[in-house]
Each structure stands twice: as C-alpha cells, then as structure tokens.
Design a protein around this motif. Sequence first.
Motif, PDB file in Angstrom:
ATOM      1  N   VAL A  20     -64.305  96.048 -32.789  1.00  0.00           N
ATOM      2  CA  VAL A  20     -65.236  95.039 -33.313  1.00  0.00           C
ATOM      3  C   VAL A  20     -65.844  94.224 -32.176  1.00  0.00           C
ATOM      4  O   VAL A  20     -67.041  94.317 -31.896  1.00  0.00           O
ATOM      5  N   ALA A  21     -65.034  93.406 -31.498  1.00  0.00           N
ATOM      6  CA  ALA A  21     -65.570  92.494 -30.481  1.00  0.00           C
ATOM      7  C   ALA A  21     -66.167  93.251 -29.301  1.00  0.00           C
ATOM      8  O   ALA A  21     -67.266  92.936 -28.832  1.00  0.00           O
ATOM      9  N   TYR A  79     -70.165  93.155 -28.531  1.00  0.00           N
ATOM     10  CA  TYR A  79     -70.546  92.531 -27.268  1.00  0.00           C
ATOM     11  C   TYR A  79     -71.422  93.479 -26.449  1.00  0.00           C
ATOM     12  O   TYR A  79     -72.442  93.068 -25.871  1.00  0.00           O
ATOM     13  N   SER A 135     -68.953  88.937 -33.965  1.00  0.00           N
ATOM     14  CA  SER A 135     -67.554  89.360 -33.841  1.00  0.00           C
ATOM     15  C   SER A 135     -66.613  88.343 -34.463  1.00  0.00           C
ATOM     16  O   SER A 135     -65.712  88.694 -35.244  1.00  0.00           O
TER      17      SER A 135
END
Length: 492
Positions: free
Chosen positions: A373-374, A378, A408
């Motif tokens: 996810v993050a 990003y 996120s």
Amino acid sequence: MCLYICVGANSQSFANTGALVTCVKNFPESRGIVLGLLKGFVGLSGAIFTQLYLAVYGDDAKSLVLLIAWLPAAVSVVFVHTIRIMPYARRRPGDADPHNGPFYCFLYISAALAAFLLVMIVVEQRVAFSHAAYAAGAAALLLILFLPLAVVVKEEVKLFIEKQRSLRSPPTSIAVEKPESETAAPQPKLQNLNSKPRSSCMARMLKPPARGEDYSILQALVSVDMLVLFFATICGVGGTLTAIDNMGQIGQSLGYPAKSINTFVSLISIWNYAGRVTAGFVSEIFLARYKFPRPLMLTLVLLLACVGHLLITFGVPQSLYAASVVIGFCFGAQWPLLFAIISEVFGLKYYSTLYNFGSVASPIGSYILNVRVAGHLYDVEAAKQSPGGGGGGGGDTTCIGVQCFKASFLIITATTVLGAVVSLVLVWRTRKFYRSDIYARFKDVGFTSAAAAAAAEAEVPIESGGKQGGAEEEVGVNGKSSEEEVVNGCKG
C-alpha cells in the motif's frame, strides 16, 4: 546476505521466547507487568546499542555489525543459566499481591534509563561529542542498566532471611490429608465401566476447553478468539509499523529539517518503550481493581493510533512530532496486550508456540500496508513529480508534499478502525471470562473452598471453641474433622 539476515532475525526470536515465556510462567499473576517490562527493555535496546557502539567503536559502520554479532551472544552465554522455570508459590485469599514490589523498582529503573537515553539522543543531535564523552555516557548507561541486579540481590536476601525465620518458628497448625489408597482404588473399575471411545483429532480440535484452560496448539489456532485477535493485531501493528518505517520519508515530504527528522526518528524508541510499560502496568492494575478487560484496552489503543495516522494524512503543520509520539506509543502498547491476552485466554501450556504465532502478525501487516500500500502509492506519487511525469527514469524517486502519503494513511486509518471494530468482537466474547477471577487457578483456594463446603454440608462451623485455647479446627474434604482424618490416616 539474506541467509545472514534470516539467522540474525531468528536469533532474536529465540532470546525473546526463552526469557519472556519463562518469566510469564514464573509470575502468572503479574503477567501484564512482566510483559510490559520485558518488551519495554526490548523497545530501548536499539537506543542502548547505539550508545554502546558510539562509545566502543565510534563512527564505523562495519564495527556496528560486529557489535551486533558478538554482544548479544556474550550476554546470552553469561545469563543463560538464570533463565529457568521456578516453582510458583501459591497464595491464599486475603494475602497481599505477590511480586509487585520488585517489579515497580524495575519500572523506576527502566524509566530512569529511558530518560537518560532521551537526554543523550537530544544532546547528541545538537552538540559534537568526543570519544571520551561517548565513553562516559556509555559507562553511566551500563550502571543504570545493571541496577536491576541490585534489586534482585536485595529480594533474594530478604527471601532467604524469611525462610530461615520460618524454619526456626514452630508450625501453627498441621493438616492431615486422607490417604489416596482408600479413595483411588475403585477408580480403575469405574474407568473400565464408563470408558468411551476416544474422539478424533478433528473433534477435539473443534471442541476447545473453557477460556483460561490450557488449549492445544490446534485448538488455539482455529479458535474464533485467536482469529479475531490475530486480524485486529495485523491491522493495528501493520499500520503503526508502516508509519515508523517511513517516518524519515514522511518528514522529508512534509518539508521538515533534516536535524528535526533525525531527532524524532531517534526518539521513537523512547515512545515505544513508554507504550509497552504503560500498557503492561495499567492493564494489569485495571484488570485487578476494576475487572477492565484487556481486549478493550487493545481497542482503545487502536483508536488512539488513528489520531496519529490522521495527523500524517492531512499534514497538519508541526504535527509530525505529536504523530511520532502517538504512533510510537501505540505500536509499543499493542505487544504486551497481545501476548497477555493470548496467555490468559489459551493458557500457558503451549504459550511459547502461541506467543510466536502472535508475533507473525507484525510481518504480515507490515508487508500488506507498508510494501503493497504505502510503498506502491508513494512510488506512484513520486513518478508524477519526476521529469516527464512518467516515472520511467529509474533514478532516485523523491516525493514532496502532503499528497505523497495521504492516500496511504487514509487506507491505514480505515484499516486500523476496522481492526478496532473487530477487536470489539473479542471484547464481547470474553466479557464473562474477564469478569471472573482469571488468576483463580494460581491461588491456593482448595482448602478454603473444601472447608466451606464441608461446614455447610455437615453444619460444622469452621472455627470451633472445643479445643484448648480456642484454636481453629480444620475440616476435611468429606465433612470430617482433622481428628477423624488422623484416625483414617493411621489405618494406612
């Protein structure tokens, strides 16, 4: 290199399991406090290693790896013989709570250690230290670190004196138990008459014992309580660990100075320690005094973590300091609560296995929320800001702005809220269990309950004035007095 990392990472699991599980079994009525203290020292270990590394080797990256290799091994060899199961002294109702005095001394020492590390970290960010100054700081650190040994020695001397005094004083009463030969002889026949075919492994697995009793490994792993607790921990630990791992990049994207980023990243270990000891001590106190269930404490910690996630999401000016404190605290607070709940609900017989199963929630949550996810979102935002907007350059991708982590942490906040809601299912399922005396099996209540039942059945008061001096008459388990049991005992 991957093999080296695998061996090193698993070595920590061996040390954690050996020390933590042994201490929980040695002090089952203070398990929350024990878990908070041990996990708190683990939270400080990174900052401790940093200070020792700077004092011994200075600024040498290769020597840091060498220190990590030999110091834990040396400490384990020196102290390995102190890690052992000790006989637990059961207490009767009305006795004072045992063991907590020394634990509070450990708490004060660990708080002093955390405060010292806090000061050292902040000062080192602003003042250039010489090697002699680092050595002096490490010496003071080691002095505080070994102060718990003084508490242990004092407690052992105290116990030795009390033992010698009790051996010199005559016993106040003698309880005579009925020989087992008279009562246990007919049991084989009854077992043969009432013998039933043994149930299958699958049937036993799906019919677990009551909460608090010793579950088998399979019974615990497939139970609804474990699945709910595991899912809530994945959501909570995964979110906070993602924030901690990306704290440097978050500060960079929000425009914080490099020195400020280094400071609050370094201080996360202190807030991590604070969360662990607070959750351990506060949950134990609330459970003992108010029957406040530990799963509900876990729910509150998850909701508090959402505050830190939202501060990062919307990039509130100068809020990253508060966010780092909240997230570090909540990350640390979840571990003693998780391990205490596992030990209380599923018993201590297979606690070492179940403890490590609970730890698996961390890498699973980190992989889903951090990597998938993050990390992915990003990179997408950084690609939009790269020259050409396509992100195909393959160079160093740096994202600047609130939008870098906004999506996120919106997902992470929603996931953490989901974990808090799911944890309420465990709160509801265990509400009756936590209202009862969950440590009753560790108390010496056999004599009291048997005497009360016998007195009610035979209408014989527990205290009788028939003896000289008004001494108490002990009642046997079958409504017989001690004198009758002495007669029966002589028959053997």
